[in-house]
Enzyme design. Structure first.
Site, PDB file in Angstrom:
ATOM      1  N   GLU A 147      -3.551   7.502  -3.954  1.00  0.00           N
ATOM      2  CA  GLU A 147      -3.516   6.261  -3.195  1.00  0.00           C
ATOM      3  C   GLU A 147      -3.387   5.078  -4.147  1.00  0.00           C
ATOM      4  O   GLU A 147      -4.098   5.006  -5.142  1.00  0.00           O
ATOM      5  CB  GLU A 147      -4.784   6.124  -2.358  1.00  0.00           C
ATOM      6  CG  GLU A 147      -4.766   4.916  -1.442  1.00  0.00           C
ATOM      7  CD  GLU A 147      -6.006   4.844  -0.553  1.00  0.00           C
ATOM      8  OE1 GLU A 147      -5.850   4.803   0.680  1.00  0.00           O
ATOM      9  OE2 GLU A 147      -7.123   4.843  -1.104  1.00  0.00           O
ATOM     10  N   TYR A 205       0.851  -1.200   0.000  1.00  0.00           N
ATOM     11  CA  TYR A 205       0.000   0.000   0.000  1.00  0.00           C
ATOM     12  C   TYR A 205       0.881   1.243   0.000  1.00  0.00           C
ATOM     13  O   TYR A 205       1.874   1.301   0.736  1.00  0.00           O
ATOM     14  CB  TYR A 205      -0.886   0.013   1.263  1.00  0.00           C
ATOM     15  CG  TYR A 205      -1.633   1.312   1.478  1.00  0.00           C
ATOM     16  CD1 TYR A 205      -2.946   1.444   1.033  1.00  0.00           C
ATOM     17  CD2 TYR A 205      -1.026   2.401   2.112  1.00  0.00           C
ATOM     18  CE1 TYR A 205      -3.638   2.639   1.207  1.00  0.00           C
ATOM     19  CE2 TYR A 205      -1.714   3.595   2.285  1.00  0.00           C
ATOM     20  CZ  TYR A 205      -3.009   3.711   1.843  1.00  0.00           C
ATOM     21  OH  TYR A 205      -3.695   4.875   1.998  1.00  0.00           O
TER      22      TYR A 205
END
Lengths: 291, 402
Positions: B189, B101
């Site tokens: 993101e 991530y």
């Protein structure tokens, strides 16, 4: 006293030759603010109702001893104008301009912090009014008079609403400060609360926040440790749905953080009484200070 | 402004961030052509901004042309949590060895960008933050200095990424940061950021939010559209340069200034009403803007009453009144209006409204009084003025209270 602007203020307006710039500069001057100069690149040598216009802040400061700047230029030029004012030695800068790109605000704010002693109010704010002394910005001064209640707010018209409710109950203001609704305000609630705490003319501070970010929570922590004067709070946006921007770029609720409820609770935990409506805020002020 | 996944990936690609090859498609035929070009197996992905769209049937793998056609036909036009799918993104299937991530957010309180990295990707990062906060490494970047390689190394070592991926990650974060600043993003993101069997990092998803105030610097981004996220009324408001957010109640709201409008919504809710919208007519609202605003508010058929709450600063109340009078002539509203005017030129504004005798319009002296009145009118506990009762409207007595 009062904070940020007063009888010593010598104001230079960036964008004074624009329609809005001229209108509000002259309004501020009529109120009694010393508007000593303006800046519009390429229009140096002209004047606006007797106020001399210069090509740069540097010249304006040299020629007119300006110590405060008001920025009224369009968003894409505003960050540059703020930085120019600081470079010319001005230490209080009020930026009215709305819609400045967030990354420009970030770089500007980082640079000003590095300088250490520059105070930026705004951008995207209504300015600062110290009733009876000076008005720098677009706050409709006729609705406010001198007094002992300081007001600091993220929203312009909500500030007028609260100020007006106070006025109807007989309270005046030491200063009214709009810190603006952008994600990166030059001055925070904490910066302004510290000034009001040190101001002998201020007996109580009304702090008006809104959804988004964590500025109110941070202010609550600061108040608990550093503010001896009573603070009355208000938070707008209880009914705002998450994920939607409510007009102000700063007013967006993401996840559980930044909700009006969380903010009101944080303030209450710090001993701040929070009014549920602008009217209730003024009632709490009456209870706290007496009529 | 939130981008769709494929718009985000195309933006990433421009900055050298590795993404799977893919093509967008708006029709089934386009999807098949795209799948042929991408090659099989490929993935058909619904382009809506909903987390977990895979579980809701919005992401499907196709091993050949027929399957690609079937999946595209099923996904295009489907509704995922209320959002209609107008486009699919066809991309090459990726082999996944691990899911990480990475994100960059605009941290307002720190006045700096914040980079987050975790080797626990592919799941909701907020869940990771709650259950295993130590698994997320984060640091702020000085906006004047920008991203440096040591930032990346620190995140990589703190999060415990495999040693051979430290250098690739450091390089990838540099490109993401470049995109964050270069495109004036508020959020970037990547979840998951995958590791392929060839030990390469790739952005398998992209969530990008751009700063609407900076779109003038990025005409290409300004032209990007997300039809499923645009409500008809919101679209109409955008065309009229008004800040409008649709809500699900029945009381139309207009005010000037975001804070005052938010406060008005709250006060109406406290009085027992349900706001139908947020509408900020902005500073200096002129008559034209008011007419446009009335049109937008009334285009929502659920609206049963409308509240105008104006405190004039730059905005002049006489301009608002003129706009209202014009709007009544043009639109002829069928629902009651409650108007509260204070501030610059308020007396003139109220006089104009009184003289115009607009049907179904009442003026209230205070914000609280106006909120209570509009709730009465919307819920039917009060008779709409100027309709059921002829003769002088309530306007006159309320005006005299000030």
């Amino acid at each position: 006293m009062s904070i940020l602007v007063d009888g010593e203020t010598r104001l230079c307006v960036s964008g004074i030759t624009g329609r809005e710039g001229t209108f509000h500069s002259l309004n501020n001057k009529r109120y009694g603010t010393q508007v000593v100069s303006g800046v519009t690149p390429g229009k140096g040598g002209q004047s606006v109702d007797g106020i001399p216009v210069f090509n740069s802040f540097r010249e304006a400061v040299e020629e007119t001893d300006a110590n405060t700047a008001m920025v009224f230029v369009p968003a894409r030029f505003a960050a540059d104008s703020i930085l120019e004012a600081a470079e010319a030695g001005i230490r209080t800068i009020v930026a009215i301009t709305e819609g400045i790109p967030a990354h420009d605000e970030l770089r500007t704010s980082a640079h000003l912090r590095g300088l250490g002693d520059v105070r930026l109010i705004g951008p995207n704010c209504p300015g600062v009014l110290s009733p009876g002394k000076a008005n720098v910005g677009i706050i409709p001064a006729a609705f406010f008079r001198e007094g002992n209640v300081g007001v600091v707010s993220r929203s312009g018209t909500l500030t007028y609403q609260i100020g007006n409710e106070l006025a109807q109950r007989g309270f005046g203001n030491s200063s009214i400060v709009g810190i603006g609704g952008d994600p990166v305000p030059g001055s925070s609630f904490i910066d302004v609360l510290a000034l009001f705490e040190a101001d002998p003319e201020t007996d109580l501070v009304v702090m008006s926040g809104e959804i988004g970010g964590s500025a109110e929570e941070e202010a609550a922590e600061f108040i608990a440790d550093n503010v001896s004067k009573p603070v009355v709070g208000y938070v707008a946006g209880f009914t705002a749905p998450p994920g939607k921007t409510m007009g102000h770029a700063g007013a967006i609720v993401s996840g559980s953080k930044g909700t009006a409820r969380a903010k009101a609770e944080a303030l209450e935990a710090a001993g701040v009484r929070v009014g549920r409506t602008p009217t209730e805020v003024s009632e709490i002020v009456v209870e706290t200070l007496g009529t | 402004m939130d981008l769709l996944e494929y718009q985000g990936k195309q933006l990433f690609a421009r900055h050298g961030v590795p993404v799977p090859t893919g093509r967008p498609a708006a029709t089934v035929d386009e999807a098949v052509t795209a799948a042929d070009a991408v090659g099989y197996p490929c993935v058909v992905k619904a382009q809506v901004q909903i987390g977990g769209r895979g579980k809701l049937g919005g992401i499907k793998v196709a091993s050949g042309r027929e399957e690609a056609r079937e999946h595209a036909a099923a996904i295009l036009g489907m509704e995922i949590r209320g959002l209609r799918v107008h486009e699919v993104w066809i991309e090459e299937a990726s082999s996944i060895e691990a899911e990480h991530y990475a994100s960059i957010v605009f941290d307002r309180s720190a006045h700096a960008p914040l980079i987050l990295f975790s080797t626990k990707g592919g799941v909701d990062i907020e869940q990771v933050a709650e259950e295993d906060p130590g698994a997320i490494a984060s640091l702020h970047v000085d906006p004047l200095l920008g991203y440096q390689q040591f930032h990346g190394r620190r995140l990589a070592f703190e999060a415990g990424i495999d040693a051979d991926l430290v250098r690739p990650l450091t390089g990838l974060l540099a490109k993401l940061y470049d995109a964050f600043v270069g495109e004036d993003a508020m959020l970037i993101e990547v979840n998951p950021l995958i590791v392929t069997p060839e030990r390469e990092l790739r952005a398998l998803d992209a969530k990008v939010t751009l700063d609407g105030n900076a779109l003038f610097r990025h005409p290409d981004n300004a032209a990007l559209r997300n039809p499923s996220a645009e409500d008809a009324q919101e679209q109409m408001a955008k065309e009229r340069s008004l800040t409008y957010v649709k809500l699900d109640g029945d009381i139309g709201i207009l005010g000037n200034g975001a804070g005052l409008v938010m406060s008005t919504l709250d006060v109406v809710a406290q009085a027992g009403g349900r706001p139908a919208n947020f509408l900020d007519a902005g500073g200096g609202s002129k008559a034209d803007a008011i007419v446009a605003a009335v049109e937008v508010i009334l285009s929502d058929e659920k609206v049963r009453a409308v509240l105008f709450n104006i405190f004039g600063g730059i905005t002049r109340c006489d301009e608002v009144a003129k706009g209202l009078i014009e709007a009544f002539e043009r639109v002829r509203p069928q629902v009651p209006f409650v108007v509260r005017l204070d501030g610059t030129n308020d007396e003139e504004g109220r006089r104009l409204l009184r003289d115009a005798q607009l049907p179904g319009l009442v003026v209230e002296a205070t914000m609280l009084g106006a909120a209570e009145r509009v709730v009465e009118l919307a819920t039917g506990t009060a008779i709409a003025p100027g309709r059921a009762e002829p003769g002088p409207s309530r306007t006159t007595p309320t005006l005299q209270t000030r």
